[in-house]
Design a protein around this motif. Structure first.
Motif, PDB file in Angstrom:
ATOM      1  N   ASP A  56     -13.000   5.239 -30.875  1.00  0.00           N
ATOM      2  CA  ASP A  56     -12.818   6.443 -30.069  1.00  0.00           C
ATOM      3  C   ASP A  56     -13.118   7.720 -30.850  1.00  0.00           C
ATOM      4  O   ASP A  56     -13.513   8.740 -30.265  1.00  0.00           O
ATOM      5  CB  ASP A  56     -11.406   6.498 -29.499  1.00  0.00           C
ATOM      6  N   LYS A  64     -16.775   8.260 -30.425  1.00  0.00           N
ATOM      7  CA  LYS A  64     -17.047   8.733 -29.062  1.00  0.00           C
ATOM      8  C   LYS A  64     -16.831  10.239 -28.952  1.00  0.00           C
ATOM      9  O   LYS A  64     -17.663  10.977 -28.418  1.00  0.00           O
ATOM     10  CB  LYS A  64     -16.138   8.032 -28.050  1.00  0.00           C
ATOM     11  N   TYR A 114     -25.939   6.998 -31.462  1.00  0.00           N
ATOM     12  CA  TYR A 114     -24.581   6.444 -31.499  1.00  0.00           C
ATOM     13  C   TYR A 114     -24.688   4.938 -31.273  1.00  0.00           C
ATOM     14  O   TYR A 114     -25.275   4.500 -30.288  1.00  0.00           O
ATOM     15  CB  TYR A 114     -23.780   7.169 -30.421  1.00  0.00           C
ATOM     16  N   GLU A 148     -22.754   1.426 -30.642  1.00  0.00           N
ATOM     17  CA  GLU A 148     -21.455   0.962 -30.142  1.00  0.00           C
ATOM     18  C   GLU A 148     -21.595  -0.401 -29.481  1.00  0.00           C
ATOM     19  O   GLU A 148     -22.708  -0.896 -29.242  1.00  0.00           O
ATOM     20  CB  GLU A 148     -20.900   2.014 -29.172  1.00  0.00           C
ATOM     21  N   ILE A 173     -17.577   0.791 -25.462  1.00  0.00           N
ATOM     22  CA  ILE A 173     -18.061   2.006 -24.812  1.00  0.00           C
ATOM     23  C   ILE A 173     -17.446   2.167 -23.426  1.00  0.00           C
ATOM     24  O   ILE A 173     -17.275   3.267 -22.929  1.00  0.00           O
ATOM     25  CB  ILE A 173     -19.606   2.009 -24.725  1.00  0.00           C
ATOM     26  N   TYR A 174     -17.087   1.057 -22.780  1.00  0.00           N
ATOM     27  CA  TYR A 174     -16.396   1.156 -21.486  1.00  0.00           C
ATOM     28  C   TYR A 174     -14.991   0.547 -21.546  1.00  0.00           C
ATOM     29  O   TYR A 174     -14.100   0.943 -20.809  1.00  0.00           O
ATOM     30  CB  TYR A 174     -17.197   0.491 -20.356  1.00  0.00           C
ATOM     31  N   ASP A 217     -16.425   7.002 -21.338  1.00  0.00           N
ATOM     32  CA  ASP A 217     -17.140   5.726 -21.362  1.00  0.00           C
ATOM     33  C   ASP A 217     -18.631   6.024 -21.274  1.00  0.00           C
ATOM     34  O   ASP A 217     -19.056   7.161 -21.498  1.00  0.00           O
ATOM     35  CB  ASP A 217     -16.629   4.752 -20.307  1.00  0.00           C
ATOM     36  N   PHE A 218     -19.454   5.029 -20.959  1.00  0.00           N
ATOM     37  CA  PHE A 218     -20.894   5.246 -21.051  1.00  0.00           C
ATOM     38  C   PHE A 218     -21.423   6.257 -20.039  1.00  0.00           C
ATOM     39  O   PHE A 218     -22.513   6.802 -20.203  1.00  0.00           O
ATOM     40  CB  PHE A 218     -21.668   3.922 -20.943  1.00  0.00           C
ATOM     41  N   PHE A 256     -26.870   4.601 -28.052  1.00  0.00           N
ATOM     42  CA  PHE A 256     -26.573   5.640 -27.069  1.00  0.00           C
ATOM     43  C   PHE A 256     -26.940   7.000 -27.651  1.00  0.00           C
ATOM     44  O   PHE A 256     -27.078   7.157 -28.870  1.00  0.00           O
ATOM     45  CB  PHE A 256     -25.086   5.615 -26.699  1.00  0.00           C
TER      46      PHE A 256
END
Length: 319
Positions: free
Chosen positions: A72, A75, A89, A91, A95-96, A107-108, A252
């Protein structure tokens, strides 16, 4: 009029080509949502090495590991980089998943999925001298008594955990009563020390002990029969359980990343998958090719989130 339209179209094409060719203009910060030496870090460094070896980018990539708060922290950091095309990024399904279990509001949907890069497959592992011969025997046993077997995993919830619960559920066992213990540190130590009879982990984590004759693989989460180290290991569908688990690593970008940058990565990563540099990385780390472009990755993330969310809610993990 037609001449003006043609001139306008040509201008747009040249502008797009120029923007595409100009990117990246400086070093790229790559943020794996995990510590140095972990799976996400390894994927980031393999991507860096292969892209440069294949001469698909020239600007350097700088790895900025950020593994706090189960991903997190990464994120939150990348989300603050809104619109910055020079940040990537790395992950996993966290991510979700983290939003579902309530540790973050991100989330995504709050990022730009660029590509699913690779997957590892999960395996059920027993000691070489264990009387347990097959995963089907274990499924039959826990269908009769879900508390009769203890499984070991690295964390709960996780893909390792789902690789136990989902087969049990599909086989008709009371998956809510299963005995599943999470262990910090080396999970193989728990297995080889006789603390648990079965563990669910990635194939790469178990392979050293399998090759040394200390452990056996009795099931894999792959969608079809595999070769290499997984040759001859039954997959769930071959055992009559219609499921798979991809332990993937994905790429991402921050929210607001320009479309031209997404198109750039779609093109370069598609080319990368065909290179010897990338194939060498797959072989070195025991990864499977699971490439999905930006649009396909987005579509599959939506489907995954629905399945995982339903399961987490049934098991009481969702907030």
């Amino acid at each position: 009029m037609n001449k003006l339209v043609c001139m306008f179209a040509a201008g747009c094409l040249l502008a797009g080509t120029f923007a595409h060719a100009a990117f990246p203009t400086r070093r790229i910060e790559v943020v794996p949502a995990g510590g140095a030496g972990g799976g996400l870090d390894t994927a980031a460094r393999a991507l860096d090495n292969a892209l440069h070896e294949a001469k698909l980018i020239t600007q350097p990539m700088v790895i900025n590991n950020m593994g706090g708060a189960a991903g997190d922290a990464a994120k939150a950091y990348v989300h603050q980089k809104k619109g910055d095309p020079h940040v990537l990024y790395v992950e996993s399904n966290r991510i979700y998943q983290n939003k579902i279990v309530g540790t973050t509001q991100l989330d995504f949907d709050n990022f730009v999925p660029l590509a699913r890069l690779i997957t590892e497959y999960l395996v059920w592992v027993v000691r070489a001298d264990a009387p347990l011969r097959s995963a089907r025997d274990i499924l039959d046993q826990i269908k009769q008594d879900p508390t009769s077997m203890t499984f070991g995993v690295g964390s709960i919830p996780s893909n390792d955990y789902f690789n136990i619960v989902r087969p049990a559920m599909q086989h008709g066992a009371d998956y809510k009563k299963l005995r599943i213990a999470a262990f910090r540190g080396n999970l193989n130590v728990q297995l080889l020390g006789g603390h648990v009879p079965v563990i669910s982990t990635t194939a790469s984590e178990a392979m050293e002990h399998v090759k040394a004759g200390k452990a056996r693989l009795i099931a894999t989460s792959a969608p079809s029969p595999q070769g290499g180290d997984l040759a001859g290991v039954p997959h769930w569908r071959g055992l009559g359980v219609d499921m798979q688990v991809l332990h993937w690593r994905g790429l991402f970008a921050p929210p607001g990343t320009p479309r031209e940058v997404v198109a750039f990565w779609d093109e370069r990563l598609s080319l990368l998958m065909k290179t010897d540099a990338w194939k060498k990385a797959l072989a070195q780390y025991g990864w499977a090719d699971a490439f999905a472009s930006s649009a396909q990755f987005q579509k599959e993330l939506v489907a995954e989130r629905e399945v995982t969310g339903r399961l987490l809610r049934e098991l009481g993990f969702a907030k």
